[in-house]
Motif scaffolding. Structure first.
Motif: not given
Length: 549
Positions: A77-91
């Protein structure tokens, strides 16, 4: 820059941004917020439609994979997770949903005092500025903007009409007195732009609060302990390893996948698992990395000639040019889309006490997390199981903090999960075949040959994956397998707290971003030892809403 702070917050996602932003409201408190990615200010983050550029790629995204899943025919499976300030709330898709009241009451019933719905609702309201709904269920004046969609897409009315045609209930507010039903999602947007946790809690204060230190492109390697006390972290930035010290607490907010990874790399976890990698044990906590829960999700996809759906075509390209101009002038139209614009919380059987499936209706045809392109236009509909019985794990595969963890959500491991997904499949297909939607569909892309229950089981195993809601890997509780106590302190250690979705004892019935920010708002009061919600609760609530939804 000094190397000593009152608090060090590891991870600039939904939990970390809230904690850093709130704690530095006190000018006498210093906080260092560490984020492995950049500052979250790019156009891909700010423009809502930028999700389609980030979700399937490594742009602001860790883009993890799972281990091979037995329940999914061995697929990863695929598990996208945010890598930026804001984390996953940014993507993410920006959907503002809190879950069902009973989810939080169940947490409290497990011995987690202070976490019932009636006790956490004030923290949801404290974080929120709802642009459109003003009642006892919602907050105004909080940092997180919650708004109605600005896409003006006619598929909203078509989706609602289809629901009426097949006899499904409707709700005007998934976070109000009735969660069950079909409706249009509210989103975390401000004036048509994404309102990530960073934009809400951190970015407005960077350069203005001298006590807020934000360090991006910083990969924490391990927590530094002196005996049983966390006193700082080792962090790698621009190839240089430095040690930062915390006078009061280290707060882990790296998320349900990387928080347990960092604990294990630091010597906190099951002693035998640590020994496999030669990691000196600091604390034997066998629950670290266990209890992983995620919503298994299946997506129906349909081709359509309607240009109200998004896609790749010459006429669609011309419409996108018009949409870009409209976004520039009005902050309205297709570029403000979160894609999953409508949805629902439904029961597959009338005798159920609460909804057991959630729908996300998408104004584009989605295949493999948008990693597979299809020419033309289309629509999609997700159906996910809200309370799966399967439990997975997060483990380490290396002593290298930059190496991806081993993620095993154990999708459909429990056979009852598969059977409930079969029920959800039938409910969702019935809705998509209603005249109000079928009139705009030219082809069923993925399920046209599915006829029997066995066919449904086969296609579910072939195409089910995450809807991006991993939680539970550092479970809150009072038993020996719990990782944190109800004050979110790591058991057996001092000066170390966890503030992210990993502490959830059970997966809530809905999207997990708003609950993670609620957890962080409550954590700020636990850290300070002072409650901010008594006055809020008294002024904003005219009745006890905890028994409904």
């Amino acid at each position: 820059m000094t190397n000593s702070f009152d608090y060090i917050v590891v991870g600039g996602g939904s939990g970390g941004c809230v904690v850093a932003g709130r704690l530095t409201e006190d000018p006498g408190t210093t906080v260092c917020l560490l984020e492995a990615g950049d500052d979250g200010r790019s156009a891909a983050v700010t423009i809502p439609m930028g999700t389609v550029a980030m979700l399937p790629t490594r742009l602001h995204n860790w883009a993890f994979q799972t281990t091979p899943q037995d329940g999914l025919e061995g697929r990863r499976g695929y598990q996208p997770r945010g890598k930026t300030l804001g984390g996953s709330s940014a993507i993410n898709a920006m959907i503002y949903v809190r879950g069902h009241a009973s989810d939080y009451d169940e947490w409290a019933a497990q011995g987690n005092d202070g976490w019932s719905f009636n006790e956490v609702l004030p923290y949801f309201r404290l974080s929120e500025h709802n642009e459109h709904i003003h009642n006892e269920w919602h907050g105004q004046g909080g940092p997180l903007w919650v708004s109605n969609l600005r896409t003006d897409n006619p598929f909203h009315d078509r989706f609602l009409e289809a629901a009426r045609q097949v006899g499904l209930p409707r709700t005007d507010d998934f976070n109000g007195p009735q969660q069950e039903g079909v409706g249009i999602y509210q989103v975390t947007q401000k004036h048509g732009e994404r309102c990530s946790a960073a934009r809400a809690y951190v970015l407005p204060h960077m350069g203005k609060r001298s006590n807020l230190h934000v360090q991006t492109h910083s990969m924490v390697q391990r927590i530094v302990f002196e005996g049983a006390r966390a006193v700082g972290v080792e962090v790698l930035r621009d190839g240089v390893l430095q040690t930062l010290r915390a006078r009061r607490e280290v707060v882990l907010a790296a998320g349900a996948l990387q928080t347990p990874q960092l604990l294990m790399l630091s010597g906190v976890g099951h002693i035998h698992e640590l020994g496999q990698f030669g990691i000196p044990p600091v604390m034997h906590l066998p629950g670290v990395g266990k209890n992983l829960q995620d919503h298994p999700d299946f997506i129906f996809g349909y081709r359509s000639r309607s240009l109200d759906s998004m896609g790749v075509s010459p006429r669609g390209g011309f419409r996108m040019l018009q949409a870009a101009r409209r976004f520039q002038l009005e902050r309205r139209g297709p570029l403000t889309s979160n894609f999953a614009e409508a949805g629902g919380f439904l029961k597959t059987r009338p005798e159920l006490a609460v909804p057991n499936i959630q729908l996300h209706f998408v104004v584009a045809m989605v295949d493999d997390h948008a990693r597979k392109f299809h020419l033309g236009h289309g629509i999609s509909c997700h159906v996910c199981l809200l309370r799966p019985r399967s439990r997975g794990t997060v483990r380490i595969n290396s002593r290298d903090a930059a190496a991806a963890p081993l993620i095993d959500p154990a999708f459909l491991q429990d056979p009852l999960d598969l059977e409930e997904m079969v029920e959800g499949f039938k409910v969702t297909r019935s809705l998509m075949q209603a005249p109000a939607l079928s009139a705009h569909i030219t082809q069923d892309a993925f399920t046209q040959h599915v006829k029997t229950d066995d066919d449904i089981r086969d296609v579910l195993r072939q195409r089910t994956d995450t809807v991006y809601h991993p939680v539970g890997t550092c479970r809150m509780g009072t038993d020996e397998n719990a990782v944190v106590d109800p004050q979110l302190r790591v058991r057996g250690l001092h000066g170390l707290r966890i503030v992210d979705a990993s502490i959830m004892p059970t997966l809530i019935g809905g999207n997990t971003n708003a609950p993670t920010m609620m957890i962080a708002e409550k954590a700020v009061d636990l850290i300070r030892g002072v409650s901010r919600v008594q006055a809020t609760s008294a002024s904003n609530s005219t009745k006890d809403p905890s028994h409904v939804l």
